[in-house]
Design a protein around this motif. Structure first.
Motif, short mmCIF file in Angstrom:
data_model
loop_
_atom_site.label_atom_id
_atom_site.label_comp_id
_atom_site.label_asym_id
_atom_site.label_seq_id
_atom_site.Cartn_x
_atom_site.Cartn_y
_atom_site.Cartn_z
N VAL A 33 0.85 -1.20 0.00
CA VAL A 33 0.00 0.00 0.00
C VAL A 33 0.88 1.25 0.00
O VAL A 33 0.63 2.20 -0.75
N GLY A 34 1.91 1.24 0.84
CA GLY A 34 2.80 2.39 0.93
C GLY A 34 3.51 2.70 -0.38
O GLY A 34 3.64 3.87 -0.76
N GLU A 35 3.97 1.66 -1.07
CA GLU A 35 4.63 1.87 -2.36
C GLU A 35 3.67 2.45 -3.39
O GLU A 35 4.03 3.36 -4.14
N ILE A 36 2.45 1.94 -3.39
CA ILE A 36 1.44 2.45 -4.33
C ILE A 36 1.13 3.91 -4.02
O ILE A 36 1.10 4.75 -4.92
N ALA A 37 0.92 4.21 -2.75
CA ALA A 37 0.61 5.59 -2.34
C ALA A 37 1.74 6.53 -2.74
O ALA A 37 1.49 7.60 -3.31
N ASP A 38 2.98 6.14 -2.48
CA ASP A 38 4.13 6.98 -2.81
C ASP A 38 4.23 7.23 -4.31
O ASP A 38 4.43 8.36 -4.75
N ARG A 39 4.09 6.18 -5.10
CA ARG A 39 4.27 6.31 -6.55
C ARG A 39 3.16 7.14 -7.20
O ARG A 39 3.39 7.77 -8.23
N LEU A 51 -7.75 0.44 -3.11
CA LEU A 51 -7.36 -0.98 -3.14
C LEU A 51 -8.48 -1.87 -2.61
O LEU A 51 -8.66 -2.98 -3.09
N LYS A 52 -9.25 -1.38 -1.65
CA LYS A 52 -10.38 -2.15 -1.15
C LYS A 52 -11.42 -2.35 -2.26
O LYS A 52 -11.95 -3.45 -2.44
N VAL A 53 -11.70 -1.30 -3.02
CA VAL A 53 -12.65 -1.41 -4.14
C VAL A 53 -12.12 -2.42 -5.16
O VAL A 53 -12.86 -3.29 -5.64
#
Length: 112
Positions: A33-39, A51-53
């Motif tokens: 999640v952190g990598e996705i949020a950062d990118r 990501l939940k959806v």
């Protein structure tokens, strides 16, 4: 060949730009999640909501590793989407064949 059914929730989930961007990122492999949020320049709660959806619609699967949640794409929804698009392609090819035949008939009528 197994015929998968296209689910409207897949299209609905992918219609949101941030979720589509997440899917694009995950094409290269699993991410936290952190990598996705950062990118993507998102806050982690925003990324988690998207990501939940994606998870609820079956597009991604999550694996918990200690205190990290790692997401990866599932192939089944994309196979179903490909099958669905292919069904339209066949219809359009048939229509183009019919148009081609009609144009040939018109050309033949014009010849002396």
């Amino acid at each position: 060949m197994h015929k998968s059914v296209m689910d409207i929730t897949t299209l609905s989930a992918l219609a949101e730009p941030n979720r589509m961007n997440i899917v694009q990122l995950l094409r290269d492999g699993p991410l936290t999640v952190g990598e996705i949020a950062d990118r993507l320049g998102l806050r982690q709660p925003q990324a988690s909501k998207h990501l939940k959806v994606l998870s609820d619609s079956g597009i991604v699967e999550v694996r918990v590793d200690a205190n990290r949640r790692i997401y990866k794409l599932r192939s089944e929804p994309f196979q179903a989407m490909d099958y669905w698009v292919q069904s339209f392609r066949h219809i359009m090819e048939d229509r183009f064949d019919n148009l081609d035949n009609y144009l040939r008939e018109l050309q033949n009528k014009e010849k002396p």
